[in-house]
Scaffold this motif. Sequence first.
Motif, PDB file in Angstrom:
ATOM      1  N   GLU A 238     -11.796  26.472   7.393  1.00 37.53           N
ATOM      2  CA  GLU A 238     -11.331  26.490   8.774  1.00 37.53           C
ATOM      3  C   GLU A 238     -10.516  25.267   9.179  1.00 37.53           C
TER       4      GLU A 238
ATOM      5  N   SER B 152      -7.714  23.563  13.329  1.00 41.23           N
ATOM      6  CA  SER B 152      -8.864  24.360  12.958  1.00 41.23           C
ATOM      7  C   SER B 152      -8.661  25.793  13.407  1.00 41.23           C
TER       8      SER B 152
ATOM      9  N   THR C 139     -10.687  29.779  13.629  1.00 39.89           N
ATOM     10  CA  THR C 139     -11.992  30.451  13.629  1.00 39.89           C
ATOM     11  C   THR C 139     -11.891  31.886  13.141  1.00 39.89           C
TER      12      THR C 139
END
Lengths: 112, 113
Positions: free
Chosen positions: B72, B24, B26
């Motif tokens: 993401e 993931s 951000t």
Amino acid sequence: DQQVKQNSPSLSVQEGRISILNCDYTNSMFDYFLWYKKYPAEGPTFLISISSIKDKNEDGRFTVFLNKSAKHLSLHIVPSQPGDSAVYFCAASGTGANNLFFGTGTRLTVIP
Amino acid sequence: EADIYQTPRYLVIGTGKKITLECSQTMGHDKMYWYQQDPGMELHLIHYSYGVNSTEKGDLSSESTVSRIRTEHFPLTLESARPSHTSQYLCASSEYRDPSPLHFGNGTRLTVT
């Protein structure tokens, strides 16, 4: 066939002196070049890049030189510090390419 | 401070198991990548994505699959792990503009016994 080559697997330098890491490439279509630093058990960290329209790019203690006719680039670290001890990877890509081609890395050891 | 996260960091698993490596970021990056690296070797691209619902295979043949349902998130799945899958797997992301440096996670070291 490896398109990016780092022929020195290791380099030792005294603290305060210059470290020079070298990289050669074979693909004349490459126009973007990067250096990454990697500590054990971590991912590569981007250090500095250069595009083929330049022959030098500087960022603090780090300078990358590009010699297009020789298909060669180098990373200079001045002055070298013990915290610089890591594996350094050279990488290259061509415009619009989906891939970065990496060398096998050079392990730099800076001796205090 | 990592903006791209990979879990687990280390995984030891038996042959035949299904595994998913999570990644993931951000940073809102459109492009995401999976690289595979064996010790002392260069990184090889196995999958990449230019955005949601976009996935492509890289230069290195891999039996893994990926999905990109959210910007993401870019997980990698091995349906049936084998000892030949033992390696380090590195996830990366970059901005859409070309050229743009890749930002890497800390990797997952996978061992299949």
